[in-house]
Design an enzyme around this catalytic site. Structure first.
Site, short mmCIF file in Angstrom:
data_model
loop_
_atom_site.label_atom_id
_atom_site.label_comp_id
_atom_site.label_asym_id
_atom_site.label_seq_id
_atom_site.Cartn_x
_atom_site.Cartn_y
_atom_site.Cartn_z
N ASP A 94 -37.05 -26.48 13.41
CA ASP A 94 -36.83 -27.20 14.66
C ASP A 94 -37.89 -26.94 15.73
OD1 ASP A 94 -36.10 -24.56 14.99
OD2 ASP A 94 -34.37 -24.99 16.24
N GLU A 95 -39.03 -26.40 15.35
CA GLU A 95 -40.01 -25.99 16.36
C GLU A 95 -41.42 -26.10 15.80
OE1 GLU A 95 -40.85 -22.06 19.22
OE2 GLU A 95 -39.37 -21.97 17.60
#
Length: 450
Positions: free
Chosen positions: A105-106
């Protein structure tokens, strides 16, 4: 450090919990906690509604339940999260060839390298469009930070949370960083932070004022130089494109220690098969088989065996894992097992089939794949009706498991595009109820295979 804010940092907001809320209309706007639900479970992600109660990632699940007893508690669905992550990463790679994923998610993106931005105005437009594209493709929100360096872009995305965009204009970095805690800087963890605090240094401004020589004396040459440069807002680290995977592995932590040697062996075989599926899903094979065992006293042992060449054959990998297990004493109990493959390649050496001596009494599968013939599970893992997993009923359609116990399973029937659905309860062996694949979060958008 460059002169324009063309480094972008994306951080998806409460990613696991947000995916669950997007797929389950009845949970939107409510406290959702994703993680291990057993006695030793920990929180993987908490929705922002759950964070109001003090719940945060890495917290013991038992503590989370005390803080937020009425929250929805779900086990992770990593295949779905990987699928959604693939959609997001594809949007990032459309912006630039230099994308550095940090997790599902990053990621960092060098907008200038892809010609997507060259100054403040174009960077702002690129960041705004990215957030809109992510919402259109996944229904989720992401926070974006834009700055002239990776360190500052990550700080900006933290300030943007949730669902925002922050740009740090060149020339304002020192003023912004000064009052912030030293823990804001990369490389300053709890131990370094406490060491600096005892020396009277708690803010980035105080770190800069201490001077490079003092920091080198306190922290050593490499760490001292690096922290002093960051305190002055200097960060020349480039965005590094995603590196190739060095290994593929799977592991399970057990709520209750396993003492039975036969059960341990069967678990290792099951993990080996899962590892093979992941290998093949990535189009890879490997030479080195690795077994990981964490015992009752938390001591962790690792054993490995290197084959003559790379393989993705389940029988070969199962047998190697079984041989490695023979050298490990598990009499006191086992709390974690893992099987991995390293020395990866994108081809398979076929003559390794000779290494797999078929177990006596094992029937060969019709297509030559012996994965299911060696250890057919008494019932698919999905039949455990894990909280949050998708199901389909012959009469009521698609739904998800709210909970199970005492021979019954409770299901809420709804889809990502429906209104909150009704709840019904069935016997766990109801023939009309079957496990199902997750539905796309956004209508008309097909999610990639995990």
């Amino acid at each position: 450090m460059r002169n324009a804010p063309t480094i972008l940092h994306l951080d998806m907001d409460a990613f696991f919990a947000s995916v669950e809320q997007a797929s389950k209309p009845s949970l939107r706007g409510k406290a959702v906690i994703v993680g291990g639900l057993g006695p030793r479970g920990v929180v993987a992600t908490a929705s922002y509604e759950a964070r109001v109660f003090g719940v945060h990632s890495a917290m013991p699940m038992a503590q989370a339940r005390r803080l937020a007893p009425n929250a929805a508690y779900l086990v992770p669905r990593f295949a779905l999260y990987r699928s959604v992550s693939d959609q997001v990463m594809a949007l990032l790679r459309a912006l630039s060839p230099l994308v550095e994923p940090l997790s599902l998610d990053e990621a960092f993106v060098d907008l200038e390298a892809g010609g997507a931005a060259w100054d403040e105005e174009s960077a702002l437009l690129a960041g705004t469009k990215l957030r809109a594209d992510i919402r259109a493709a996944t229904g989720l929100t992401g926070s974006v930070g834009l700055a002239a360096s990776k360190m500052l872009a990550k700080i900006a995305s933290e300030q943007a949370k949730p669902d925002g965009l922050v740009i740090i204009e060149p020339g304002t970095e020192r003023e912004l960083l000064g009052p912030m805690s030293v823990r804001t800087l990369p490389g300053v963890g709890p131990a370094t932070g406490d060491h600096l605090r005892r020396a009277g240094i708690t803010t980035v401004e105080e770190l800069a004022e201490a001077g490079e020589d003092e920091l080198v004396r306190m922290l050593g040459k490499a760490h001292g130089h690096a922290l002093y440069a960051m305190a002055l807002a200097r960060d020349d680290r480039p965005v590094v494109a995603e590196r190739e995977a060095k290994s593929v592995s799977v592991e399970d932590t057990y709520d209750v220690d396993i003492h039975d040697r036969l059960r341990v062996g069967l678990e290792v075989q099951r993990l080996a098969d899962r590892c093979v599926r992941r290998l093949r899903g990535s189009g890879l094979s490997g030479r080195t088989i690795v077994l990981k065992v964490r015992r009752y006293d938390f001591s962790t042992l690792t054993r490995s065996e290197t084959l003559r060449g790379p393989t993705d054959d389940p029988a070969v990998i199962r047998e190697a894992a079984a041989r490695l297990l023979e050298s490990v004493d598990t009499t006191g109990g086992v709390r974690l097992l893992g099987v991995g493959v390293s020395g990866l390649a994108d081809y398979t050496q076929e003559d390794l089939f000779a290494q797999a001596a078929q177990p006596s009494g094992a029937a060969e599968a019709p297509d030559g794949d012996v994965a299911e013939a060696v250890e057919p599970p008494p019932e698919p893992a999905e039949r455990q009706w894990r909280a949050g997993y998708d199901v389909r009923h012959a009469e009521y359609g698609h739904g998800w498991v709210q909970g199970s116990g005492l021979g019954r399973v409770t299901v809420r029937f709804e889809t990502p595009q429906s209104e909150p659905g009704r709840v019904r309860t069935f016997l766990v062996d109801d023939p009309d109820l079957e496990p199902a694949e997750p539905l796309p979060l956004v209508e008309g958008v097909v999610e990639t295979d995990a």
